[in-house]
Design an enzyme around this catalytic site. Sequence first.
Site, PDB file in Angstrom:
ATOM      1  CG  ASP A 101      13.420   8.210 -75.695  1.00  0.00           C
ATOM      2  OD1 ASP A 101      14.297   7.348 -75.865  1.00  0.00           O
ATOM      3  OD2 ASP A 101      12.523   8.452 -76.516  1.00  0.00           O
TER       4      ASP A 101
ATOM      5  CG  ASP B 285      18.268   8.705 -79.345  1.00  0.00           C
ATOM      6  OD1 ASP B 285      18.514   7.912 -78.417  1.00  0.00           O
ATOM      7  OD2 ASP B 285      17.682   8.379 -80.390  1.00  0.00           O
TER       8      ASP B 285
ATOM      9  CG  ASP C 238      12.734  25.104 -74.707  1.00  0.00           C
ATOM     10  OD1 ASP C 238      13.153  25.030 -73.529  1.00  0.00           O
ATOM     11  OD2 ASP C 238      11.997  26.027 -75.101  1.00  0.00           O
TER      12      ASP C 238
ATOM     13  CE  LYS D  13       8.480  24.139 -72.607  1.00  0.00           C
ATOM     14  NZ  LYS D  13       9.427  24.945 -73.418  1.00  0.00           N
TER      15      LYS D  13
ATOM     16  CE1 TYR E 272       8.993   7.856 -73.104  1.00  0.00           C
ATOM     17  CE2 TYR E 272       9.540   5.524 -73.175  1.00  0.00           C
ATOM     18  CZ  TYR E 272       9.709   6.801 -73.649  1.00  0.00           C
ATOM     19  OH  TYR E 272      10.587   7.027 -74.663  1.00  0.00           O
TER      20      TYR E 272
HETATM   21  C1  IPM Z   1      15.365   3.791 -75.384  1.00  0.00           C
HETATM   22  C2  IPM Z   1      14.383   3.401 -76.454  1.00  0.00           C
HETATM   23  C3  IPM Z   1      13.107   2.915 -75.796  1.00  0.00           C
HETATM   24  C4  IPM Z   1      12.544   4.066 -74.990  1.00  0.00           C
HETATM   25  C5  IPM Z   1      12.054   2.344 -76.757  1.00  0.00           C
HETATM   26  C6  IPM Z   1      12.612   1.241 -77.626  1.00  0.00           C
HETATM   27  C7  IPM Z   1      10.818   1.888 -76.047  1.00  0.00           C
HETATM   28  O1  IPM Z   1      14.166   4.464 -77.327  1.00  0.00           O
HETATM   29  O2  IPM Z   1      15.720   2.932 -74.552  1.00  0.00           O
HETATM   30  O3  IPM Z   1      15.785   4.952 -75.363  1.00  0.00           O
HETATM   31  O4  IPM Z   1      11.850   4.944 -75.529  1.00  0.00           O
HETATM   32  O5  IPM Z   1      12.797   4.112 -73.790  1.00  0.00           O
HETATM   33 MG    MG Z   2      15.470   6.153 -76.998  1.00  0.00          MG
END
Ligand code: IPM
Ligand code: MG
Length: 366
Positions: A248, A252, A224, A192, A141
């Site tokens: 990240d 999710d 993975d 990885k 990032y």
């Molecule tokens: C998160 C979000 C952020 C990230 C974005 C909005 C920049 O997806 O906090 O997970 O990728 O860190």
């Molecule tokens: Mg995110």
Amino acid sequence: MSQRVLVLPGDHIGPEVVEQARRVLEKVAQDFRLALELDEGLIGGAALEASGVPLPDQTLEQARQADAILLGAVGGPEWDGVERELRPERGLLKIRSELALFGNLRPAILYPQLADASSLRAEVVAGLDILIVRELTGGIYFGEPRGIRTLENGEREGYNTYVYSESEIERIGRLAFESARKRNGRLCSVDKSNVLEVTVLWREVMERLAADYPDVELSHMYVDNAAMQLVRAPKQFDVVVTGNMFGDILSDAAAMLTGSIGMLPSASLDVNSRGMYEPCHGSAPDISGQDVANPLATILSVAMMLRYSLAAPAAADAIELAVSRVLDRGLRTPDICTDKDEKVGTRAMGDAVMEALATRELEESA
Ligand code: IPM
Ligand code: MG
């Protein structure tokens, strides 16, 4: 002396969910006699519209003065055409980086009341309680060089750099080992290292740290496989530690196991446990302005704030209990609603949490 909290509502559903969370924060501050000073600021698209940049100096200054920050969400399609440096997300990345909030804690807990809302079978997710510890201020990032360049043959090429220093790995590693120690003592480091040198070093540093935490059982997994295991048998995990980008993505996936990303809070901490607290979901432009967004992730983020940065664990407990009570009553925003439940909107959900907090007081004084 009072503690300062900066509130940054941001964009789209950000302000809607933050409004409810702020009410909850003010209520527990009163109930538990916490001296809090609340301030509000601009970030993301809202800041861009008002001042031309996604993180104005003034906001950054307010943030530096604060003991904790409550953030809604940033971004939306109306800023898709904005140049990269000015995108709302840049404001979020910059505040994380400027405040050195390297340690991102993302708990994925399945409330038993919501077992049917998960896309996985109830027996696969029942009792799920995972903590993802994501490195937040390094990795691909932030690595340099980065950009899009034009090659000699006229073709364009995009590039980023995936880099971690030993000290960055050690810092997030220690936070993860400490977290595992306070939970069930199991830590899975995700990398990885079969392909990427940066994560060969990552694995090496984690191994070295393990010697300092003999009470924690360290394991390693390729990313993975970790993605697969998360949806196959998620209960095998206790604490997961990983880099910025893998974290990240995996967070999710883990969020969805719990029924809805609308339930998941997060904390982003610096070395002194000063932190920024935000729901894991984004700004959800598709549902903004309709009073349907789930405010519980933000309300639960307030609980994390009270616990990690404001030294008020009893107030944190009260909020978590109130949320659980509300779920017991069968109240659900659309993202977690099944046929059996009573569908409510953002405000009504906030009201219900406020009522549950008030009931707690009555019980205690009875
Ligand atoms: C998160 C979000 C952020 C990230 C974005 C909005 C920049 O997806 O906090 O997970 O990728 O860190
Ligand atoms: Mg995110």
